[in-house]
Scaffold this motif. Structure first.
Motif, PDB file in Angstrom:
ATOM      1  N   PRO A  54      12.037   8.926 -28.828  1.00  0.00           N
ATOM      2  CA  PRO A  54      12.867   7.910 -29.485  1.00  0.00           C
ATOM      3  C   PRO A  54      11.849   6.773 -30.176  1.00  0.00           C
ATOM      4  N   VAL A  55      12.156   6.268 -31.335  1.00  0.00           N
ATOM      5  CA  VAL A  55      11.237   5.301 -32.027  1.00  0.00           C
ATOM      6  C   VAL A  55      11.410   4.142 -31.504  1.00  0.00           C
ATOM      7  N   ASN A  56      12.831   3.911 -31.539  1.00  0.00           N
ATOM      8  CA  ASN A  56      13.476   2.276 -30.961  1.00  0.00           C
ATOM      9  C   ASN A  56      13.453   2.422 -29.549  1.00  0.00           C
ATOM     10  N   PRO A  57      12.923   1.308 -28.950  1.00  0.00           N
ATOM     11  CA  PRO A  57      12.962   1.354 -27.555  1.00  0.00           C
ATOM     12  C   PRO A  57      14.242   1.080 -26.665  1.00  0.00           C
ATOM     13  N   VAL A  58      15.511   0.684 -27.549  1.00  0.00           N
ATOM     14  CA  VAL A  58      16.776   0.582 -27.175  1.00  0.00           C
ATOM     15  C   VAL A  58      17.570   1.981 -27.525  1.00  0.00           C
ATOM     16  N   VAL A  59      18.095   2.265 -26.566  1.00  0.00           N
ATOM     17  CA  VAL A  59      18.732   3.582 -26.187  1.00  0.00           C
ATOM     18  C   VAL A  59      19.750   3.699 -25.457  1.00  0.00           C
ATOM     19  N   TRP A  60      20.864   4.504 -25.704  1.00  0.00           N
ATOM     20  CA  TRP A  60      22.115   4.672 -24.716  1.00  0.00           C
ATOM     21  C   TRP A  60      22.248   6.019 -24.227  1.00  0.00           C
ATOM     22  N   LEU A  61      22.169   6.032 -22.926  1.00  0.00           N
ATOM     23  CA  LEU A  61      22.449   7.411 -22.262  1.00  0.00           C
ATOM     24  C   LEU A  61      23.740   7.718 -21.708  1.00  0.00           C
ATOM     25  N   VAL A  68      27.461   8.783 -26.319  1.00  0.00           N
ATOM     26  CA  VAL A  68      26.356   8.197 -26.426  1.00  0.00           C
ATOM     27  C   VAL A  68      26.286   7.396 -28.062  1.00  0.00           C
ATOM     28  N   VAL A  69      27.104   8.379 -28.847  1.00  0.00           N
ATOM     29  CA  VAL A  69      26.989   7.702 -30.157  1.00  0.00           C
ATOM     30  C   VAL A  69      28.173   6.710 -30.353  1.00  0.00           C
ATOM     31  N   GLU A  70      29.140   6.886 -29.768  1.00  0.00           N
ATOM     32  CA  GLU A  70      30.287   5.818 -29.632  1.00  0.00           C
ATOM     33  C   GLU A  70      29.727   4.719 -29.208  1.00  0.00           C
ATOM     34  N   SER A  71      28.793   4.366 -28.012  1.00  0.00           N
ATOM     35  CA  SER A  71      28.272   3.343 -27.291  1.00  0.00           C
ATOM     36  C   SER A  71      27.309   2.826 -28.375  1.00  0.00           C
ATOM     37  N   ALA A  72      26.440   3.841 -28.827  1.00  0.00           N
ATOM     38  CA  ALA A  72      25.591   2.999 -29.861  1.00  0.00           C
ATOM     39  C   ALA A  72      26.047   2.555 -31.091  1.00  0.00           C
ATOM     40  N   GLN A  73      27.356   2.874 -31.599  1.00  0.00           N
ATOM     41  CA  GLN A  73      28.147   2.449 -32.672  1.00  0.00           C
ATOM     42  C   GLN A  73      28.851   0.947 -32.419  1.00  0.00           C
ATOM     43  N   ARG A  74      29.306   1.047 -31.020  1.00  0.00           N
ATOM     44  CA  ARG A  74      29.943  -0.018 -30.724  1.00  0.00           C
ATOM     45  C   ARG A  74      28.835  -1.168 -30.410  1.00  0.00           C
TER      46      ARG A  74
END
Length: 82
Positions: A54-61, A68-74
């Motif tokens: 990942p380039v961005n240090p903020v991630v969702w697992l 994970v997509v839903e969490s990131a979108q939210r």
């Protein structure tokens, strides 16, 4: 480069300024102070687009790509998906 395999299913999503990327964690690079996930990035159909970190240090697992997509979108308020 030393890599430890990720044996359990684990999905990761990250957000850039204009899109959300998601993929399955396939291992961990250990030469850093903190292990870095090695991700098989896929599109919404499951087609592999690249392997990398990942380039961005903020991630969702999570357990599924959708989770994970839903969490990131939210959390990032971004409707785009890659």
């Amino acid at each position: 480069m030393t890599i430890i395999a990720q044996t359990q299913v684990l999905w990761l999503a990250t957000a850039t300024d204009d899109e959300i990327q998601a993929g399955r964690v396939i291992g961990w690079q250990t030469e850093h102070v903190q292990p870095v996930p090695l991700v098989a990035w896929t599109d919404e159909t499951g087609l592999l687009s690249r392997v990398g970190t990942p380039v961005n240090p903020v991630v969702w697992l999570g357990d599924t790509r959708g989770e994970v997509v839903e969490s990131a979108q939210r959390e990032s308020r971004q409707p785009a998906l890659r």
